[in-house]
Design an enzyme around this catalytic site. Structure first.
Site, short mmCIF file in Angstrom:
data_model
loop_
_atom_site.label_atom_id
_atom_site.label_comp_id
_atom_site.label_asym_id
_atom_site.label_seq_id
_atom_site.Cartn_x
_atom_site.Cartn_y
_atom_site.Cartn_z
N GLU B 36 0.84 -1.19 0.00
CA GLU B 36 0.00 0.00 0.00
C GLU B 36 0.88 1.26 0.00
OE1 GLU B 36 -2.30 -0.87 3.49
OE2 GLU B 36 -3.03 -2.72 2.57
N GLU B 67 -4.85 -6.41 2.60
CA GLU B 67 -3.67 -7.20 2.98
C GLU B 67 -3.79 -8.66 2.58
OE1 GLU B 67 -5.04 -4.89 4.86
OE2 GLU B 67 -3.42 -3.46 5.21
N GLN B 89 2.16 -1.75 5.68
CA GLN B 89 2.43 -0.36 6.01
C GLN B 89 2.85 -0.21 7.48
OE1 GLN B 89 -0.62 2.96 5.34
NE2 GLN B 89 0.80 3.02 3.63
N PHE B 90 2.19 -0.94 8.33
CA PHE B 90 2.64 -1.17 9.70
C PHE B 90 2.50 -2.67 9.92
CE2 PHE B 90 1.83 3.30 9.88
CZ PHE B 90 2.70 3.80 10.83
N ILE B 94 -0.68 -6.68 9.51
CA ILE B 94 -0.46 -8.02 8.95
C ILE B 94 -1.57 -8.98 9.37
CG2 ILE B 94 0.91 -9.02 10.86
CD1 ILE B 94 2.89 -10.01 8.68
N HIS B 136 -0.18 0.59 16.14
CA HIS B 136 1.02 1.02 15.42
C HIS B 136 2.25 0.77 16.28
CE1 HIS B 136 -2.18 3.20 13.32
NE2 HIS B 136 -1.36 3.34 12.31
#
Lengths: 378, 334
Positions: B36, B67, B89-90, B94, B136
Site C-alpha cells: 500500500e 492485505e 504499512q505497519f 499483517i 502502530h
C-alpha cells in the site's frame, strides 16, 4: 431453477453491440460433442466409484460429491489451453484430471493430473501429487498449472490473481480459472482478490458453482442480491449466468470470458446455477435430508446434466436414441448405478487409476517432518 | 539502481533497507514489490522511495488496502518463480492478511511435498516506544514463529538490516521481516555498509562480551540492554549481550555457548509475555543447558497488555533500561 439471464448476464451482448451470431458451441465438431459426453460420464463415474469405495470404508477424509455439477467442470475446462491455470476446490475433484484431457486421456505429457495421481491422492498414497500431506482436493502442481488450494474458501482467488499478474508482466495471454461455491463469495478475500484483478484487468475467471447450499445455509442467507453474478457490478466486470446443468451453456459463457481475458479486457465472474445432489460432504447426507426440503431436492435434481446433454445430442442427430439410452446413470444415486451404466472406456480408465492408487505405497512416516522449508537459495 | 548511498557514507536503517531492496530489484528483473502506497508515495516511511521511478509501476505496485489480497497475489507471483517483497504499512496490519500467511504461504512447500516453494518477504515497521498506540506499536512475531514454514528476522542495525534483507529476498521461503521503526532514522546507529555485505539468516551477533550473565534480545531492546550492561559494569557485573537478528532459524549454538560461559540468562523482548518468544527461548535453554544454569532464567517483556498510547503508560508496560538493569542484578545476585 433460474436460468434466465439477468441484466448483468447480457454483458456479452452489450459489449459486442449485438447478440452472439456464432456461439463457441457452434464451432464444436461432432467428435468434440461425443468427447464432452464421455467426459461427463467420466466425471460422474469417478464420483460414483469413490462414494462406493468410501462406503466400504476404504478411504479416509471427507467426500464432497460433484454429482449433478459435472457440466460445470467439463464445460469450463473443455476449451482451455494447456498453458492456462486452474484452482479447483473441494467439490471439483474431477477437474484435476479433466484439465487438458483433450490432449489424450492417457497422454503422459498433458497439462493435467493423471487419473492415477488423483486416485493416489484420494487413497492417501505416496504417489499423490503432494505425497498425501493434505486431503482430497488440496493438491496442486505448478508444472501443470494447478494451484494447491486450502480449506479457507475463496483464499485461492488472490493467488490466482497473482498468477494472472505474472501473465500480464510476461505479456502472456494465458488465463486462470478459479472455482468457488456461492457461499465463499461472502468471504472478504473474494472481494479483495476480484477488486485487485479488476483494477489491473487481470485474466482471472471466477467460476461460481451456485448449488444453492453452503453446507447447511441456503443461498439467500449468503448473498443479498438476486443473482450471485450481480456482485460483478461492483467491479465493473461481466457477471455472467450459465445454466450449470447444460454443458454447452457453461462452455459458451466460459469461452466468451476466456477470449475476453486473453484480449486483456480483464476478469469475469460466471455464476453457474446448479444444485447440490447430496449433503455438503458424505458425513452430512443424513442431516441434509432433514434441513433441505424434499421437493426442493427433487426439483434441483430434475435436470441431470447427462440427460440434458444427451437430449441435445439426440436433437442434433449426433446421437441416436438407442445410443443415448445405452448408458443411463442419470437420475440415479451412486448406490443405484452399476458399471454397465457407463461406457467401457470410462470404467476402464477409472479402474486403471484405482489400481495405481491401491498398488502405491503409503508415505513413509519419516516424511512427516520433511519439506517444512526449501533449502536452496535462488 | 539509484545512486548508492551505502559503501561511502554512514546510512540509517531506513536507507539501508531501501538500498537492499533496490539492489535486489536490479539484480533480479523478475522481482516484484507490492504494497500500500509503496509506489507513487514511496512508502509511508519511504522504504521504497524512488523504486517506482526506477523499475516502473508494474514491478513496484501500489495495491489497494487489501492485505489478504496482497499476500495472496504475492503467493501467486512467487509460485511463478518471482521473488516478491510485500510491504505491510505497519506490521500491525499483517493480521488482515493472517490467513494467507499462516495457512497458505507457510504451508505451501509442505503441502506440495516439497515441490512448490515461495520466495517472498513480508516486511513492515514494527515496535513500540513511539507513541503509536495499540495498532502502530506491535511486535507480533510470536504469531508467525508459531506457524511452521515461516522464517522470522528482526535486525537492530543498518548493516544487519541491509544484509538480512538481501538474504531474505534470496531465500526460497516466506520470511517475515520486522523493521523496528524507532531505529529507522536513529542517528547514533548510522554506519557505513561495506560493499557486498551480507548477513545469513540464522546467525546471532554478540554485541557485548561478558562473563557474568547472558542477555538475549533483538530489535529495539538491544540498545536498552547495552545501556543496562554499561550500568551493570559499574557494579562489576559483566553482561554479555546477544542480538539474535534471526529468530527463526535460531542461532541456538550462540545462545547455548554463551550460557555455558556465564551460567545465567535473561531474555528481553518487547512482545507480550504469555506464549512469547522469550518463553520459548527459556524453554530451549532449560531443555539443553539446564545443568549449566546457576539461577532460574529470567525475562523482561512487555506486560500482557496492548501497547498504550501516551508515554507514561507506554513505558509502564514495555521493557526499559531500568527494568532490564534491575532484572539482571537480581539474576546475578540470585
Amino acid at each position: 431453477m433460474k436460468t434466465e439471464r439477468s441484466a448483468t448476464a447480457s454483458h456479452a451482448e452489450k459489449e459486442s453491440g449485438e447478440p452472439h451470431q456464432t456461439r463457441p458451441r457452434d464451432l464444436l465438431q461432432n467428435a468434440d460433442l461425443l468427447e464432452l459426453l464421455d467426459q461427463l460420464y467420466l466425471a460422474r463415474y469417478f464420483d460414483v466409484r469413490l462414494i462406493k469405495e468410501k462406503r466400504r470404508g476404504r478411504l479416509r477424509g471427507t467426500l464432497y460429491s460433484s454429482h449433478n455439477q459435472e457440466a460445470i467442470l467439463v464445460g469450463t475446462l473443455f476449451g482451455l489451453r494447456p498453458d492456462d491455470w486452474i484452482s479447483p476446490v473441494h467439490r471439483d475433484m474431477p477437474a484435476f484430471f479433466l484439465k487438458d484431457i483433450r490432449a489424450g486421456w492417457d497422454n503422459p505429457s498433458r497439462m493435467g493430473m493423471s487419473i492415477g495421481e488423483v486416485c493416489a491422492q484420494v487413497w492417501g498414497k505416496a504417489t499423490a501429487p503432494g505425497r498425501a500431506r493434505d486431503n482430497w482436493s488440496h493438491i496442486g502442481d505448478s508444472s501443470k498449472g494447478i494451484i494447491c488450494s486450502t480449506s479457507m474458501l475463496a483464499g485461492t482467488i488472490p493467488v490466482a490473481a497473482g498468477i494472472a499478474y505474472d501473465f500480464k508482466l510476461r505479456n502472456q495471454d494465458s488465463v486462470v480459472l478459479t472455482y468457488n461455491g456461492e457461499g465463499s463469495t461472502a468471504q472478504g478475500v473474494f472481494h479483495e482478490a476480484i477488486n485487485f484483478a479488476a483494477i489491473h484487468k487481470l485474466p482471472v475467471i471466477t467460476i461460481v458453482e451456485n448449488n444453492q447450499w453452503a453446507y447447511g445455509t441456503p443461498v439467500e442467507l449468503e448473498c443479498p442480491t438476486k443473482d450471485v453474478a450481480d456482485r460483478a457490478k461492483g467491479y465493473d466486470i461481466p457477471g455472467l449466468i450459465a445454466d450449470g446443468q447444460d454443458v454447452l451453456d457453461v462452455y459458451d459463457n466460459t469461452m466468451w470470458a476466456v477470449e475476453r481475458a486473453r484480449a486483456g479486457k480483464g476478469p469475469s465472474i460466471i455464476e453457474c446455477k446448479t444444485f447440490r445432489a447430496y449433503g455438503h460432504g458424505d458425513h452430512d447426507d443424513d442431516r441434509a435430508a432433514k434441513y433441505r426440503p424434499e421437493d426442493e431436492v427433487g426439483e434441483g435434481r430434475r435436470r441431470d446434466p447427462l440427460a440434458v446433454f444427451k437430449q441435445e445430442l439426440v436433437k442434433r442427430g449426433v446421437l441416436s436414441q438407442d445410443d443415448a439410452s445405452k448408458y443411463s446413470p442419470e437420475f440415479k444415486n451412486a448406490a443405484e448405478t452399476t458399471d454397465e451404466d457407463f461406457p467401457a472406456r470410462v470404467v476402464e480408465y477409472m479402474k486403471q487409476g484405482v489400481e495405481f492408487a491401491i498398488s502405491s505405497p503409503l508415505p513413509d512416516a519419516s516424511e512427516g517432518t520433511m519439506w517444512v522449508f526449501a533449502e536452496e537459495n535462488r | 539502481m539509484t545512486a548508492s548511498a551505502t559503501q561511502s557514507q554512514p546510512v540509517n536503517m531506513l536507507t539501508a533497507i531501501r538500498q537492499a531492496i533496490d539492489e535486489e530489484m536490479e539484480r533480479n528483473p523478475e522481482m516484484v514489490c507490492i504494497g500500500e502506497d509503496i509506489g507513487l508515495l514511496g512508502g509511508a516511511f519511504g522504504a521504497t522511495e524512488g523504486l517506482q521511478d526506477e523499475y516502473g509501476s508494474m514491478r513496484v505496485l501500489d495495491a489497494p488496502i487489501s492485505e489478504a489480497g496482497i499476500v495472496g497475489a504475492a503467493i501467486g507471483l512467487a509460485m511463478r518463480g518471482r521473488p516478491v517483497m510485500v510491504e505491510m504499512q505497519f506490521i500491525d496490519f499483517i493480521s488482515c492478511g493472517f490467513d494467507q500467511i499462516v495457512n497458505n504461504a507457510a504451508t505451501m512447500f509442505y503441502r506440495t511435498g516439497g515441490k512448490v516453494n515461495l520466495p517472498m518477504v513480508i516486511r513492515g515497521p514494527s515496535g513500540g516506544y513511539g507513541g503509536g498506540g495499540p495498532y502502530h506499536s506491535q511486535q507480533n512475531e510470536a504469531w508467525f514463529l508459531h506457524s511452521p514454514g515461516l522464517k522470522v528476522v528482526c535486525p537492530s542495525t543498518p548493516s544487519d538490516a541491509y544484509g538480512l534483507m538481501k538474504a531474505a529476498i534470496r531465500d526460497p521461503n516466506p520470511v517475515i521481516f520486522y523493521e523496528v521503526k524507532e531505529l529507522y532514522r536513529k542517528r547514533e546507529i548510522e554506519e557505513i555498509i561495506p560493499e557486498g555485505h551480507t548477513v545469513p539468516l540464522g546467525k546471532a551477533s554478540v554485541r557485548r562480551e561478558g562473563s557474568d550473565c547472558t542477555i538475549i534480545t533483538y530489535g529495539n531492546p538491544v540498545y536498552f540492554c547495552l545501556e543496562a550492561a554499561e550500568r551493570l559494569a559499574s557494579e562489576n557485573v559483566q553482561a554479555e549481550v546477544i542480538d539474535l537478528r534471526s529468530l527463526l532459524p535460531l542461532d541456538e549454538e550462540a545462545v547455548i555457548g554463551s550460557i555455558k560461559k556465564t551460567n545465567r540468562v535473561l531474555v528481553v523482548n518487547e512482545a507480550s509475555r504469555t506464549c512469547g518468544f522469550a518463553g520459548e527461548l527459556i524453554a530451549r535453554v532449560c531443555e539443553t543447558a539446564f545443568e549449566h544454569l546457576d539461577a532460574p532464567p529470567m525475562r523482561v517483556t512487555r506486560e500482557d497488555t496492548p501497547v498504550p498510547w501516551v508515554k507514561p503508560l507506554e513505558l509502564s508496560v514495555l521493557p526499559t533500561t531500568d527494568k532490564i538493569y534491575d532484572a539482571a542484578l537480581r539474576l546475578v545476585r540470585y
